[in-house]
Structure formats: structure tokens, C-alpha cells
Design a protein around this motif. Structure first.
Motif, PDB file in Angstrom:
ATOM      1  N   ILE A   1      56.030   3.133  -9.642  1.00  0.00           N
ATOM      2  CA  ILE A   1      56.782   1.622  -8.287  1.00  0.00           C
ATOM      3  C   ILE A   1      56.938   3.321  -7.683  1.00  0.00           C
ATOM      4  O   ILE A   1      57.066   3.998  -7.567  1.00  0.00           O
ATOM      5  N   GLY A   2      57.535   2.611  -6.388  1.00  0.00           N
ATOM      6  CA  GLY A   2      57.287   3.039  -4.329  1.00  0.00           C
ATOM      7  C   GLY A   2      58.608   4.399  -5.600  1.00  0.00           C
ATOM      8  O   GLY A   2      59.414   4.160  -5.490  1.00  0.00           O
ATOM      9  N   LEU A   3      58.612   4.948  -4.303  1.00  0.00           N
ATOM     10  CA  LEU A   3      59.200   6.746  -3.782  1.00  0.00           C
ATOM     11  C   LEU A   3      60.279   5.685  -3.128  1.00  0.00           C
ATOM     12  O   LEU A   3      61.366   5.666  -2.982  1.00  0.00           O
ATOM     13  N   ASN A   4      60.067   5.455  -1.709  1.00  0.00           N
ATOM     14  CA  ASN A   4      60.615   5.094  -1.309  1.00  0.00           C
ATOM     15  C   ASN A   4      61.938   3.646  -1.729  1.00  0.00           C
ATOM     16  O   ASN A   4      63.430   4.174  -1.207  1.00  0.00           O
ATOM     17  N   PRO A   5      61.925   2.763  -2.349  1.00  0.00           N
ATOM     18  CA  PRO A   5      62.635   2.021  -3.090  1.00  0.00           C
ATOM     19  C   PRO A   5      63.722   2.852  -3.816  1.00  0.00           C
ATOM     20  O   PRO A   5      64.583   3.112  -3.656  1.00  0.00           O
ATOM     21  N   LEU A   6      63.451   3.497  -4.509  1.00  0.00           N
ATOM     22  CA  LEU A   6      63.878   4.603  -6.150  1.00  0.00           C
ATOM     23  C   LEU A   6      64.857   5.660  -5.172  1.00  0.00           C
ATOM     24  O   LEU A   6      66.383   5.622  -5.017  1.00  0.00           O
ATOM     25  N   GLN A   7      64.149   6.060  -4.153  1.00  0.00           N
ATOM     26  CA  GLN A   7      65.385   7.449  -3.054  1.00  0.00           C
ATOM     27  C   GLN A   7      66.392   6.462  -2.001  1.00  0.00           C
ATOM     28  O   GLN A   7      67.770   6.493  -2.248  1.00  0.00           O
ATOM     29  N   ARG A   8      66.150   5.019  -1.932  1.00  0.00           N
ATOM     30  CA  ARG A   8      66.954   4.129  -1.321  1.00  0.00           C
ATOM     31  C   ARG A   8      68.326   3.895  -2.465  1.00  0.00           C
ATOM     32  O   ARG A   8      69.640   3.487  -2.223  1.00  0.00           O
ATOM     33  N   MET A   9      67.536   3.343  -3.694  1.00  0.00           N
ATOM     34  CA  MET A   9      68.707   3.360  -3.918  1.00  0.00           C
ATOM     35  C   MET A   9      69.922   4.340  -4.840  1.00  0.00           C
ATOM     36  O   MET A   9      70.539   4.125  -5.143  1.00  0.00           O
ATOM     37  N   VAL A  10      69.251   5.426  -4.604  1.00  0.00           N
ATOM     38  CA  VAL A  10      70.062   6.207  -5.483  1.00  0.00           C
ATOM     39  C   VAL A  10      71.261   6.778  -4.515  1.00  0.00           C
ATOM     40  O   VAL A  10      72.285   7.568  -4.682  1.00  0.00           O
TER      41      VAL A  10
ATOM     42  N   ARG B   1      75.268   7.170 -10.372  1.00  0.00           N
ATOM     43  CA  ARG B   1      74.466   8.057 -11.242  1.00  0.00           C
ATOM     44  C   ARG B   1      74.720   7.633 -12.110  1.00  0.00           C
ATOM     45  O   ARG B   1      73.640   6.941 -13.127  1.00  0.00           O
ATOM     46  N   GLU B   2      75.360   6.752 -12.757  1.00  0.00           N
ATOM     47  CA  GLU B   2      75.937   5.698 -13.588  1.00  0.00           C
ATOM     48  C   GLU B   2      75.217   4.741 -13.678  1.00  0.00           C
ATOM     49  O   GLU B   2      74.603   3.750 -14.505  1.00  0.00           O
ATOM     50  N   ASP B   3      75.001   3.974 -12.710  1.00  0.00           N
ATOM     51  CA  ASP B   3      74.549   2.340 -12.597  1.00  0.00           C
ATOM     52  C   ASP B   3      73.338   3.196 -12.003  1.00  0.00           C
ATOM     53  O   ASP B   3      72.578   1.768 -12.475  1.00  0.00           O
ATOM     54  N   PHE B   4      72.813   4.616 -11.044  1.00  0.00           N
ATOM     55  CA  PHE B   4      71.278   4.459 -11.279  1.00  0.00           C
ATOM     56  C   PHE B   4      70.754   4.487 -12.821  1.00  0.00           C
ATOM     57  O   PHE B   4      69.492   3.899 -13.416  1.00  0.00           O
ATOM     58  N   ILE B   5      70.727   5.127 -13.366  1.00  0.00           N
ATOM     59  CA  ILE B   5      71.145   5.369 -15.355  1.00  0.00           C
ATOM     60  C   ILE B   5      70.879   3.708 -16.187  1.00  0.00           C
ATOM     61  O   ILE B   5      70.124   3.498 -16.726  1.00  0.00           O
TER      62      ILE B   5
END
Length: 205
Positions: free
Chosen positions: A33-42, A47-51
Motif C-alpha cells: 500500500i502506498g505510503l503517501n495515501p497513508l500519510q494523508r489519511m493520518v 487515531r480511532e478512525d484510522f485503527i
């Protein structure tokens, strides 16, 4: 009839949660999975929604062990063979942080391109594995991670260059993996991160 709607087939498997389906679409054919999309997501999610979105742990690339790959005497006849990796030493200088490897994030969720089923994830350098690491230091089928309920088990598949869990070589007997454990496949070092730990890591990177 070739296709049927799930409602028409009472024995069909229950559909995955919406978050899981969305995450599966973000996973490449190599299982990454791409790092950039994850960084935008956080940045956008609590934190709860990300988990809740990630649900499962990931293997997050961290570092590369320094060393040499044994030269192949006949490259044409050994194209498909794993190359023996000889580490430089056991000191801190033998491990190098890798910016490129930080983009190698493998979620323990089957992507849309996955050919395997069940809760077993295979790591190797060729197509057909869940997590593909195209490097000759990685064996064709290098290791397995199996999910049993909420337990994660790591097993080496007789790889040439071995699998390490917290610096200890994994043998035939599967070993349990815990949050933030360090796993090495040949020369590549990964952190095993639960979603909360991944969120914290991305927030501070």
C-alpha cells in the motif's frame, strides 16, 4: 448460471466490511500500500478512525542490513536462483536506514489481486505470493505469516537467507509476532505494526 447475487445464495461468504473493501482496493498486485495515501489519511482521520479503517497489522519497511551478495558464476543458468547474502557484521553500522524501504508497507489484508485465500500470507520474490519482494536475496517462497484468531505466527519456508524475529532466526516451528517486533527477511528489516502503532509512526515521521 455463472454469476449469482449473494442474496440468492445463502451459502455464500459474508461480504467484507466497507472499510476492508476500500483498503483492499488500495493494495497493489505486490501486496503493498502506498505510503503517501497513508500519510494523508493520518492527517485526515482520528487515531480511532484510522485503527478502524486499517483493522490489521502491517509489515512496514525499516532498514537494510549491509553486506554482499555472492557472485553468480553463470548468470544465465542461475537467473531464478536465490543469491546467498553475507551480512557485514552484527554492529549498529551493519544496518542502514532506507528511505525507499519505508515505502514498502504490506497490510495483512488480501488485496484485490491476491490469488490465495484464507488467513495465511506468503512472502517471496515471485508472483503468486501475497507479499512480493523482487530481490534475489529473497527466496521464491521465503516465509509465511498466519493469523489464528488474534494471534500472528511467523514461519520460515526453508529460505536461503533466513527469517529473523527480533534478531533470532526462525526455524520450522512458527513463532508468535507482537506489536512493534522487528522481522528480517534476508537483508530487509521490517517493523510489525498494529494500526495504532502505524498511526503513531506516521504522525511522527
Amino acid at each position: 448460471m455463472l454469476f449469482s447475487h449473494p442474496k440468492d445464495n445463502p451459502t455464500s461468504q459474508p461480504s467484507r466490511p466497507k472499510e476492508t473493501e476500500e483498503l483492499a482496493r488500495m493494495i497493489s498486485s505486490a501486496g503493498r500500500i502506498g505510503l503517501n495515501p497513508l500519510q494523508r489519511m493520518v492527517q485526515a482521520l482520528s487515531r480511532e478512525d484510522f485503527i478502524r479503517f486499517m483493522q490489521k497489522p502491517v509489515l512496514a519497511g525499516a532498514a537494510i542490513h549491509m553486506g554482499t551478495l555472492a557472485a553468480r558464476s553463470d548468470a544465465s543458468s542461475q537467473m531464478n536462483r536465490t543469491i546467498l547474502f553475507e551480512p557485514m557484521g552484527d554492529g549498529e553500522g551493519s544496518v542502514s536506514a532506507s528511505e525507499g524501504l519505508k515505502h514498502a508497507i504490506y497490510p495483512l489484508i488480501k488485496g484485490e489481486y491476491a490469488t490465495s485465500t484464507g488467513n495465511v500470507f506468503s512472502i517471496g520474490r515471485i508472483d503468486g505470493n501475497d507479499f512480493i519482494m523482487p530481490d534475489y536475496a529473497i527466496s521464491k517462497k521465503h516465509a509465511l505469516i498466519e493469523i489464528k484468531r488474534d494471534t500472528y505466527l511467523l514461519k520460515d519456508c526453508g529460505s536461503t537467507n533466513g527469517t529473523l524475529l527480533k534478531g533470532t532466526r526462525v526455524q520450522n516451528k512458527p513463532l508468535e509476532i507482537h506489536d512493534r517486533d522487528v522481522i528480517s527477511f534476508a537483508r530487509y528489516e521490517f517493523a510489525f505494526l498494529f494500526p495504532g502503532s502505524l498511526y503513531d509512526t506516521l504522525m511522527t515521521s
